[in-house]
Design a protein around this motif. Structure first.
Motif, short mmCIF file in Angstrom:
data_model
loop_
_atom_site.label_atom_id
_atom_site.label_comp_id
_atom_site.label_asym_id
_atom_site.label_seq_id
_atom_site.Cartn_x
_atom_site.Cartn_y
_atom_site.Cartn_z
N GLU A 1 0.83 -1.20 0.00
CA GLU A 1 0.00 0.00 0.00
C GLU A 1 0.87 1.25 0.00
N ILE A 2 0.32 2.33 -0.55
CA ILE A 2 1.01 3.61 -0.45
C ILE A 2 0.08 4.59 0.27
N CYS A 3 0.59 5.77 0.54
CA CYS A 3 -0.18 6.79 1.23
C CYS A 3 -1.51 7.02 0.50
N LEU A 4 -2.59 6.99 1.23
CA LEU A 4 -3.92 7.16 0.64
C LEU A 4 -4.02 8.51 -0.07
N CYS A 5 -3.51 9.56 0.56
CA CYS A 5 -3.61 10.88 -0.06
C CYS A 5 -2.68 10.99 -1.26
N GLY A 6 -1.54 10.32 -1.22
CA GLY A 6 -0.66 10.28 -2.38
C GLY A 6 -1.33 9.56 -3.54
#
Length: 196
Positions: free
Chosen positions: A103-108
């Motif tokens: 997973e990566i940053c949701l906002c990113g």
């Protein structure tokens, strides 16, 4: 004496939907899943999801707000008395904890999907980014003043550059299935004490 075992209730259906939605957004982006996918993950009917989140835009907004609240609370919980370089270590630790490598940053992720998100969601994502950049700028100023961090130019620009580097590195960590790249960025900013 008998005691009554009062168990803490588990997360509500709404919270479970929101948690799984955040995970799917961080894995696939906002267009990479449907309410059907989410229903399968949570174990509910799609009508249950529509009950809590009538549209996907509603779900995206709530997901960003919940993610932002949780992440910024963790950021504010970093001990203000720590040296700046240790604060940055904690920041990276927090980023690593929020991800399992996939997973990566949701906002990113939503920033990358900007053409697909409603204006209100974009506004919330901007607020998240600006809060992180501001916190990083403050820490960088502390580190520069203490002589522990190498900072070029003004700290606001450096904070934006560091946040962008960490976000980009998060994407590459996903590609290479390692979190070391996040730590490398902060490590490169350290001023090593002179050996005497």
């Amino acid at each position: 004496m008998n005691t009554i075992d009062l168990k803490t209730p588990g997360p509500s259906t709404r919270d479970r939907i929101l948690d799984h939605a955040q995970k799917l957004i961080r894995l696939r982006g906002c267009n990479g899943f449907s309410y059907r996918d989410l229903a399968d993950h949570v174990g509910v009917k799609t009508s249950s999801i529509h009950y809590y989140f009538p549209s996907k835009d509603d779900l995206l907004l709530e997901a960003v707000m919940a993610y932002s609240t949780r992440t910024l609370a963790a950021l504010q919980a970093i001990d203000a008395k720590l040296p700046a370089d240790e604060k940055l270590d904690r920041y990276v630790d927090m980023s690593v904890e929020l991800s399992d490598g996939e997973e990566i940053c949701l906002c990113g992720m939503l920033a990358a999907d900007l053409a697909s998100v409603p204006e209100q969601v974009a506004h919330e994502v901007q607020g998240f980014v600006q809060a992180n950049e501001s916190w990083l700028a403050k820490v960088l100023a502390e580190g520069r003043d203490a002589g522990t961090l190498h900072v070029r130019g003004d700290t606001e620009t450096a904070g934006r550059a560091l946040f962008a580097s960490l976000q980009g590195s998060g994407v590459l960590c996903r590609l290479f299935k390692t979190n070391t790249r996040l730590r490398d960025i902060v490590g490169a900013m350290r001023i090593q004490p002179a050996v005497v």
